[in-house]
Design a protein around this motif. Structure first.
Motif, short mmCIF file in Angstrom:
data_model
loop_
_atom_site.label_atom_id
_atom_site.label_comp_id
_atom_site.label_asym_id
_atom_site.label_seq_id
_atom_site.Cartn_x
_atom_site.Cartn_y
_atom_site.Cartn_z
N UNK A 31 -9.28 -6.62 2.22
CA UNK A 31 -10.68 -6.64 1.78
C UNK A 31 -10.82 -6.12 0.35
N UNK A 32 -9.98 -5.13 0.00
CA UNK A 32 -10.05 -4.53 -1.33
C UNK A 32 -9.13 -5.23 -2.34
N UNK A 33 -8.48 -6.30 -1.91
CA UNK A 33 -7.57 -7.07 -2.76
C UNK A 33 -6.41 -6.20 -3.27
N UNK A 34 -5.81 -5.48 -2.34
CA UNK A 34 -4.69 -4.60 -2.65
C UNK A 34 -3.45 -5.07 -1.89
N UNK A 35 -2.29 -4.76 -2.45
CA UNK A 35 -1.01 -5.12 -1.83
C UNK A 35 -0.42 -3.88 -1.15
N UNK A 36 -0.12 -4.00 0.15
CA UNK A 36 0.42 -2.88 0.90
C UNK A 36 1.93 -2.97 1.02
N UNK A 37 2.62 -1.85 0.70
CA UNK A 37 4.06 -1.72 0.96
C UNK A 37 4.19 -0.69 2.09
N UNK A 38 4.67 -1.13 3.25
CA UNK A 38 4.76 -0.26 4.43
C UNK A 38 6.14 0.39 4.51
N UNK A 39 6.13 1.72 4.72
CA UNK A 39 7.37 2.44 4.99
C UNK A 39 7.17 3.28 6.25
N UNK A 40 8.03 3.08 7.25
CA UNK A 40 8.00 3.88 8.47
C UNK A 40 9.11 4.92 8.40
N UNK A 41 8.74 6.16 8.58
CA UNK A 41 9.73 7.24 8.49
C UNK A 41 10.71 7.16 9.65
N UNK A 42 11.94 7.63 9.38
CA UNK A 42 13.00 7.59 10.40
C UNK A 42 13.60 8.97 10.67
N UNK A 43 13.28 9.95 9.81
CA UNK A 43 13.93 11.24 9.91
C UNK A 43 15.25 11.28 9.18
N UNK A 44 15.63 10.18 8.53
CA UNK A 44 16.90 10.10 7.79
C UNK A 44 16.62 9.84 6.31
N UNK A 45 16.70 10.89 5.51
CA UNK A 45 16.59 10.76 4.05
C UNK A 45 15.27 10.12 3.61
N UNK A 46 14.19 10.46 4.31
CA UNK A 46 12.89 9.83 4.02
C UNK A 46 12.39 10.14 2.61
N UNK A 47 12.59 11.38 2.15
CA UNK A 47 12.07 11.77 0.83
C UNK A 47 12.68 10.89 -0.26
N UNK A 48 13.99 10.69 -0.22
CA UNK A 48 14.65 9.85 -1.23
C UNK A 48 14.17 8.40 -1.16
N UNK A 49 13.97 7.91 0.05
CA UNK A 49 13.53 6.52 0.22
C UNK A 49 12.10 6.33 -0.28
N UNK A 50 11.24 7.32 -0.05
CA UNK A 50 9.87 7.24 -0.55
C UNK A 50 9.86 7.31 -2.08
N UNK A 51 10.72 8.17 -2.64
CA UNK A 51 10.84 8.25 -4.11
C UNK A 51 11.25 6.89 -4.69
N UNK A 52 12.21 6.25 -4.05
CA UNK A 52 12.69 4.96 -4.54
C UNK A 52 11.59 3.91 -4.47
N UNK A 53 10.83 3.89 -3.38
CA UNK A 53 9.72 2.94 -3.25
C UNK A 53 8.65 3.21 -4.30
N UNK A 54 8.40 4.49 -4.57
CA UNK A 54 7.42 4.82 -5.61
C UNK A 54 7.89 4.31 -6.97
N UNK A 55 9.17 4.53 -7.28
CA UNK A 55 9.70 4.12 -8.58
C UNK A 55 9.62 2.61 -8.78
#
Length: 289
Positions: A31-55
């Protein structure tokens, strides 16, 4: 070109099905004309994976489906980034959401999470770990430990573990606090490190708490007998002002005469006898009503 929104969902937090939340975010983003990137946490190195997605995706906003632990994880991953966090409370511990007045309907929280009113919230650092709303030494931390070990979660599990904690209540500890160029010595059942006003149960522990004033409070609870503590942890009774002392500061050291149970933002951290506490200059932006 559509702007990117990162959606971080914790599938296991709060024993709640997150698919309804994810679908609602996707619909709102369309509705807001935005693109969603979904990440589901796994308990395995989530912080690094979120950083990579942000970058890669450079989102201006991150929507979080989860509780305090998930929020902390995302804040760790983006602590030096100019990004607004939108919270959809869905954890077993939603203390931060309670303090930010976010315990609302999903529809209301979507409006809040996607739009532009926000607070630049202080972060407290305790022995190198980030704290966003409340940490404590003593009785409540023992309750958190018992709850984490229990197989029964939710309000019923919390109630059962509160009984176990009360039956196994420890002797008071002696605490020495260095703050504001003063030394305070006291006997205590609990010492709370507070960036906010209240626990997730709704009980107000720090009436003057402001989450963006560059200060935190130390609340020394001295006279918690079995009945008062039972009422306190169930959120039923305000504390008598004669039973506690509040110290406002931006830096402190807490020492106890023996190792005491310690919890931070609803997560048990083991036994501690020394806490070194300060305010971090890295504030986080969180969407609010």
């Amino acid at each position: 070109m559509k702007k990117n929104i990162l959606l971080v969902a914790n599938p296991v937090s709060g024993a709640v099905d997150k698919s309804v939340f994810i679908d609602a975010v996707a619909t709102y983003a369309t509705k807001e004309n935005l693109n969603i990137i979904l990440y589901k946490t796994t308990g395995q190195d989530d912080v690094s994976k979120i950083r990579a997605l942000y970058k890669i995706n450079k989102p201006k906003r991150i929507i979080i489906i989860g509780g305090d632990g998930t929020i902390k994880m995302v804040a760790d991953a983006t602590e030096d980034k100019d990004v607004i966090l939108g919270i959809l409370p869905a954890g077993s511990s939603n203390g931060l959401a309670v303090n930010l007045d976010l315990m609302r309907t999903l529809e209301d929280n979507l409006d809040i999470a996607f739009h532009n009113r926000y607070i630049e919230m202080d972060t407290i650092v305790i022995n190198g770990e980030k704290c966003f709303h409340l940490s404590d030494l003593g009785l409540n931390a023992e309750l958190v430990k018992n709850y984490e070990k229990s197989k029964i979660h939710g309000k019923w599990g919390y109630f059962l573990q509160s009984i176990n904690t009360l039956l196994d209540i420890e002797v008071p500890f002696k605490v020495t606090i260095i703050a504001n160029n003063q030394i305070i010595e006291s006997e205590a059942r609990m010492v709370v490190v507070a960036n906010s006003k209240k626990y997730g149960t709704g009980i107000v522990i720090n009436p003057g708490g402001i989450m963006n004033d560059g200060m935190f409070e130390l609340v020394i609870l001295k006279n918690l007998d079995l009945y008062i503590f039972g009422e306190f942890i169930m959120g039923n009774t305000p504390l008598n002002p004669d039973d506690f002392e509040i110290i406002s500061t931006d830096e402190a050291i807490i020492k106890t005469n023996f190792p005491v149970n310690f919890q931070m933002d609803g997560e048990y951290f083991g036994f501690e006898s020394v806490l070194k506490i300060s305010i971090s200059p890295n504030k986080i932006k969180v969407a609010i009503p």
